[in-house]
Enzyme design. Structure first.
Site, PDB file in Angstrom:
ATOM      1  N   THR A   1     -34.228  -4.380 -10.081  1.00 14.29           N
ATOM      2  CA  THR A   1     -33.714  -3.668 -11.249  1.00 14.29           C
ATOM      3  C   THR A   1     -33.247  -2.277 -10.864  1.00 14.29           C
ATOM      4  O   THR A   1     -32.152  -1.841 -11.240  1.00 14.29           O
ATOM      5  CB  THR A   1     -34.777  -3.607 -12.364  1.00 14.29           C
ATOM      6  OG1 THR A   1     -34.977  -4.914 -12.895  1.00 14.29           O
ATOM      7  CG2 THR A   1     -34.335  -2.677 -13.492  1.00 14.29           C
TER       8      THR A   1
ATOM      9  N   ALA B   1     -38.520  -8.137  -3.292  1.00 20.01           N
ATOM     10  CA  ALA B   1     -39.381  -8.814  -2.319  1.00 20.01           C
ATOM     11  C   ALA B   1     -40.265  -9.885  -2.932  1.00 20.01           C
ATOM     12  O   ALA B   1     -40.554 -10.904  -2.295  1.00 20.01           O
ATOM     13  CB  ALA B   1     -40.251  -7.793  -1.592  1.00 20.01           C
TER      14      ALA B   1
ATOM     15  N   CYS C   1     -38.462 -11.499 -17.545  1.00 13.68           N
ATOM     16  CA  CYS C   1     -38.269 -10.178 -18.140  1.00 13.68           C
ATOM     17  C   CYS C   1     -37.932 -10.279 -19.618  1.00 13.68           C
ATOM     18  O   CYS C   1     -38.036  -9.313 -20.358  1.00 13.68           O
ATOM     19  CB  CYS C   1     -37.167  -9.425 -17.413  1.00 13.68           C
ATOM     20  SG  CYS C   1     -35.556 -10.181 -17.586  1.00 13.68           S
TER      21      CYS C   1
END
Length: 394
Positions: free
Chosen positions: A78, A204, A329
């Site tokens: 983000t 990651a 999200c």
């Protein structure tokens, strides 16, 4: 009495939300947590911390086939998306993106365009989940596009974007290209010596690293009106100020090294498991549709619409199976998936869609357990819906 949902998960199929941390990454995080130094300090403990950062940078660069100097560490994709779009945006030039992009790209693009009416173009999607390429060519032909941002792989359907022709067309029109490759990295090879994007974002934890760390690739020589999001001490060559998250970065590097070692085997195995799950479910449940099936997809993503069975009810009926009714999200959002709506699904169809996402640690036993649970849950929900409708009719 103990609620069944309090028990252990029988099958974890939500890798697109976050992957289980790899053992190598966990070990690297624990090791780095014992390092006292600040990576910006010049004394020995500081150099020790900085060494771990640069090792991780090399591992990530090796995975992407780029230079370590082109990697900027961030707190996640983000932030990397925000940094990329804000750095590349030129006043007076349009941003072109897709209607199925992640909110980190869509909302940032809208924010950049709010004071410049007409400076954002959102491309329509085809029913198979691919960007409408004719529309992209038409927009580029207008000659005022400064940046094209299209995701490498969709987070809900797994549909892949063929970036090579996008880059060729955009560069010919004088535009830069950014790709949100959050779901691609660690699932399929993306070679930056062959795919000539200017900017690339990743996180990651999608490929087995820790949460809270990501990276932005900036191709050397890319002309950017540089605007860092976070100013301060000038870390990461001025791109991202703040004390480096050494344990997180070390874990990201270890996960990247593990991906480089195992990816070819994982792709074949995960593809087989995904196909097995889809076959077992669709042959046992009528009225199923696999979204994006007609387009190239990530190996481990199955977006399945169960007609007449709301996704929230299906997931509640299988509490030991970790899956998703869309992007993590957006969990709990009052509106259905913008991705599925962009593909032409109705609101009702979108609300009856469950996303299953597999990864490096998924087993055949998990798939068998999950398939049985999904079939049972859909039948149970449909029977309850029918009973409710029958009672209402009387």
């Amino acid at each position: 009495m103990r609620d069944e949902s309090d028990g252990p998960v029988s099958a974890y199929l939500d890798y697109n939300a976050t992957a289980p941390i790899r053992p190598e990454a966990l070990a690297a995080v624990v090791d780095a947590l014992q390092v006292v130094g600040n990576a910006s300090s010049v004394h020995h403990p500081g150099r020790d911390a900085a060494y771990r950062v640069e090792v991780a940078r090399r591992h990530l660069a090796d995975l992407l086939n780029c230079s370590p100097g082109e990697i900027i560490f961030t707190s996640g994709a983000t932030e990397a998306n925000n940094l990329a779009l804000r750095a590349a945006h030129r006043r007076g030039a349009r941003i072109v993106t897709g209607s199925a992009e992640h909110p980190a790209v869509l909302e940032t693009s809208r924010d950049l365009a709010q004071n410049e009416p007409g400076s954002l173009t959102v491309l329509p999607m085809r029913a198979d989940g691919l960007v409408e390429t004719v529309a992209l060519e038409e927009e580029l032909g207008r000659g005022d596009v400064g940046l094209v941002s299209l995701m490498a792989a969709n987070n809900e359907t797994g549909v892949l974007t063929d970036l090579t022709p996008v880059v060729k067309a955009a560069h010919a029109a004088g535009a830069l290209v950014h790709t949100d490759a959050t779901q691609m990295i660690g699932r399929l090879t993306l070679d930056l010596s062959e795919v000539d994007v200017d900017l690339l974002s990743l996180s990651a934890h999608k490929f087995g690293g820790p949460q809270g760390v990501g990276a932005l690739f900036v191709r050397r020589g890319t002309p950017l009106p540089f605007r860092p999001l976070i100013t301060g001490g000038g870390q990461e060559k001025g791109w991202r100020a703040g004390t480096l998250n050494v344990p997180g970065i070390a874990g990201a590097g270890a996960a990247a090294a593990a991906v480089s070692r195992d990816l070819a085997d994982d792709v074949a195995r995960v593809t087989q498991l995904r196909d097995q799950l889809e076959h077992m479910v669709t042959t046992a449940v009528d009225g199923c549709r696999i979204n994006g099936q007609q387009a190239p997809r990530l190996p481990g993503v199955a977006s399945i619409t169960f007609a007449g069975a709301p996704a929230d009810a299906v997931m509640a009926a299988m509490p030991r199976i970790a899956a998703s009714d869309g992007s993590a999200c957006a969990s709990g959002a009052p509106t259905p998936s913008h991705v599925l709506l962009a593909m032409g699904l109705s609101r009702e169809e979108a609300e009856c869609t469950v996303r299953f996402s597999l990864g490096y640690a998924t087993t055949a036993d998990e798939i068998a357990v999950a398939a049985e649970a999904v079939v049972r849950a859909v039948h149970q929900v449909r029977a309850a819906m029918a009973a409710t409708a029958g009672a209402a009719a009387h």
